[in-house]
Write an enzyme that holds these catalytic residues in place. Structure first.
Site, mmCIF file in Angstrom:
data_model
loop_
_atom_site.group_PDB
_atom_site.id
_atom_site.type_symbol
_atom_site.label_atom_id
_atom_site.label_comp_id
_atom_site.label_asym_id
_atom_site.label_seq_id
_atom_site.Cartn_x
_atom_site.Cartn_y
_atom_site.Cartn_z
ATOM 1 N N PHE A 122 0.870 -1.201 -0.014
ATOM 2 C CA PHE A 122 -0.087 -0.039 -0.066
ATOM 3 C C PHE A 122 0.859 1.385 -0.015
ATOM 4 C CE2 PHE A 122 -2.954 2.914 2.585
ATOM 5 C CZ PHE A 122 -3.685 3.212 1.436
ATOM 6 N N LEU A 124 0.737 5.074 0.407
ATOM 7 C CA LEU A 124 0.376 6.118 0.499
ATOM 8 C C LEU A 124 1.381 7.355 1.069
ATOM 9 C CD1 LEU A 124 -2.210 7.978 1.117
ATOM 10 C CD2 LEU A 124 -2.385 6.636 3.214
ATOM 11 N N ILE A 156 7.404 2.409 2.589
ATOM 12 C CA ILE A 156 6.333 1.373 2.176
ATOM 13 C C ILE A 156 6.682 -0.096 2.384
ATOM 14 C CG2 ILE A 156 5.044 0.583 -0.124
ATOM 15 C CD1 ILE A 156 4.673 3.701 1.079
ATOM 16 N N ASP A 241 -11.045 1.012 9.662
ATOM 17 C CA ASP A 241 -11.297 0.211 11.044
ATOM 18 C C ASP A 241 -10.874 -1.108 10.862
ATOM 19 O OD1 ASP A 241 -12.891 2.621 11.446
ATOM 20 O OD2 ASP A 241 -14.795 1.803 10.895
ATOM 21 N N ARG A 244 -7.218 -0.986 11.669
ATOM 22 C CA ARG A 244 -6.679 -0.639 13.223
ATOM 23 C C ARG A 244 -7.152 -1.749 14.100
ATOM 24 N NH1 ARG A 244 -9.025 5.282 12.210
ATOM 25 N NH2 ARG A 244 -7.052 6.155 11.182
ATOM 26 N N GLY A 340 16.373 -6.987 34.040
ATOM 27 C CA GLY A 340 17.353 -6.269 34.801
ATOM 28 C C GLY A 340 18.296 -6.301 33.730
ATOM 29 N N GLU A 364 -0.562 2.742 10.852
ATOM 30 C CA GLU A 364 -2.120 2.881 10.883
ATOM 31 C C GLU A 364 -2.929 3.791 11.664
ATOM 32 O OE1 GLU A 364 -4.214 0.707 9.239
ATOM 33 O OE2 GLU A 364 -2.788 -0.705 8.461
ATOM 34 N N THR A 366 -1.096 7.238 13.997
ATOM 35 C CA THR A 366 -0.549 7.518 15.370
ATOM 36 C C THR A 366 -1.432 7.625 16.546
ATOM 37 O OG1 THR A 366 -0.578 9.847 15.311
ATOM 38 C CG2 THR A 366 1.161 8.898 14.187
#
Length: 384
Positions: A122, A124, A156, A241, A244, A340, A364, A366
């Site tokens: 994708f 963008l 990308i 949606d 996410r 530790g 996706e 911030t």
């Protein structure tokens, strides 16, 4: 259509075994080599992981959102690079075409995306365009039966291995904002398309990101997704949606795995003559981590079920993504603290997973973008 519960449970159990037996043991090798073993990619293809969200008629599994979330909760237990390998095919790399593509585009690309023989990506983000995605500058100028693309896409995912790019480009320079942007299915290897050098990242080694550069790149007009200009962001918004919730599930799965590592280490580590797991201040870290991961899992599954029922879950998805991505960062930090000095040493993986987890709060959308979405909807509802 939902899977039969027994089949769903079997699928989830199969993915869990695959993660435990194949992926987690390979994490250090992938991190050191910054490369994904071909045998593991082939195994992911055989399991159908590249086609989780693609309809059965095109060779995918056609999972509901809840089913996809359950799978990603398991796959997310391994280092995030493994999920990243399949994520673009499961997400916008296929879903833009699945939702709004022409019949020809669906037939041409979806079966190969579902099988994993074609890797989608994708495109963008740009050098000056990140959270303000509606300000895309990459241009797509109509020239007869072609479009000519010019511009650079930045960061990308899977660009070096992708065979197909879903590219957001501005077709109407006079139309400001998202309305002037269209989506294109652009095949790799065509003249004028080049891939930059993979970036050296803080974490998630094995998942490669790079620039995608278009210089007078001529693509056929048939590459316009859906055949209609100006619909690019409407297409993208339809799957936001979903993306996410997918990321929120991945964050939750990773947190659950880190919690297991944390408790296992503390149970076996002795100080002052007893296991450090008996110290109450560490037990508080265990309890906080478990409660937060449980809350994130509940949010993801509730929002997924609502989406499957046809509800608008933009606020719920944003809430789940925001909470889960912040939560996994806290859990990863506690894990380093529990380890530790060993937590700062690569052999123990705590530092690797700490670095891996950091990116989830950025892509996706911030955390700050999610906060804006949630707050705007709260204000809108208050206004009536």
């Amino acid at each position: 259509m939902s899977l039969d519960k027994d089949i769903r449970d079997q699928l989830v159990a199969t993915i869990r075994r695959f993660v435990d037996e194949r992926l987690i043991p390979a994490e250090s090798t992938v991190a050191e080599s910054d490369a994904m073993p071909g045998a593991l990619v082939d195994a992911m293809r055989e399991l159908g992981l590249f086609g989780l969200s693609i309809a059965e008629e095109y060779g995918g599994l056609g999972l509901t959102m809840e089913e996809e979330a359950l799978v990603i909760l398991e796959l997310g237990r391994a280092a995030p690079a493994f999920r990243s390998m399949i994520a673009t095919n499961v997400g916008i790399g296929s879903q833009g075409i699945a939702l709004d593509g022409t019949p020809e585009q669906k037939a041409r690309y979806l079966p190969r995306l579902a099988s994993g023989s074609l890797i989608g990506s994708f495109a963008l983000t740009e050098p000056e365009v990140g959270s303000d995605a509606g300000s895309v500058r990459t241009s797509a100028r109509k020239d007869g039966e072609h479009y000519v693309l010019n511009g650079t896409k930045r960061f990308i995912t899977n660009a070096p291995v992708a065979g197909l790019f879903t590219v957001m480009a501005r077709t109407d320079p006079a139309q400001k904002g998202a309305r002037g942007v269209s989506a294109f299915a652009v095949e790799a290897g065509i003249p004028g398309l080049s891939i930059g050098k993979p970036e050296h990242k803080m974490g998630q080694q094995g998942a490669h990101v790079a620039d995608v550069v278009f210089q007078d790149c001529r693509i056929p007009a048939s590459a316009l997704i859906g055949g209609v200009e100006g619909m690019g962001f409407k297409t993208a918004m339809k799957v936001l949606d979903k993306g996410r919730l997918h990321i929120a599930a991945a964050c939750t799965g990773l947190a659950e795995r880190i919690i297991d590592d944390m408790v296992d280490y503390a149970t076996g580590r002795q100080q002052f003559g007893r296991p450090i797991s008996e110290f109450q201040l560490l037990q508080a870290m265990f309890a906080d981590s478990h409660a937060e991961a449980y809350a994130a899992r509940s949010m993801v599954l509730d929002a997924a079920r609502r989406r499957d029922a046809g509800e608008d879950v933009s606020v719920e998805a944003a809430s789940a993504k925001m909470f889960a991505s912040e939560m996994v960062g806290r859990v990863a930090d506690r894990n380093v603290q529990v380890h530790g000095g060993n937590g700062y040493i690569r052999d123990y993986r705590a530092e690797q997973l700490f670095r891996d987890a950091r990116l989830f709060r950025i892509y996706e959308g911030t955390t700050q973008i999610q906060q804006g979405i949630i707050a705007r909807e709260m204000i809108r509802r208050r206004a009536g």
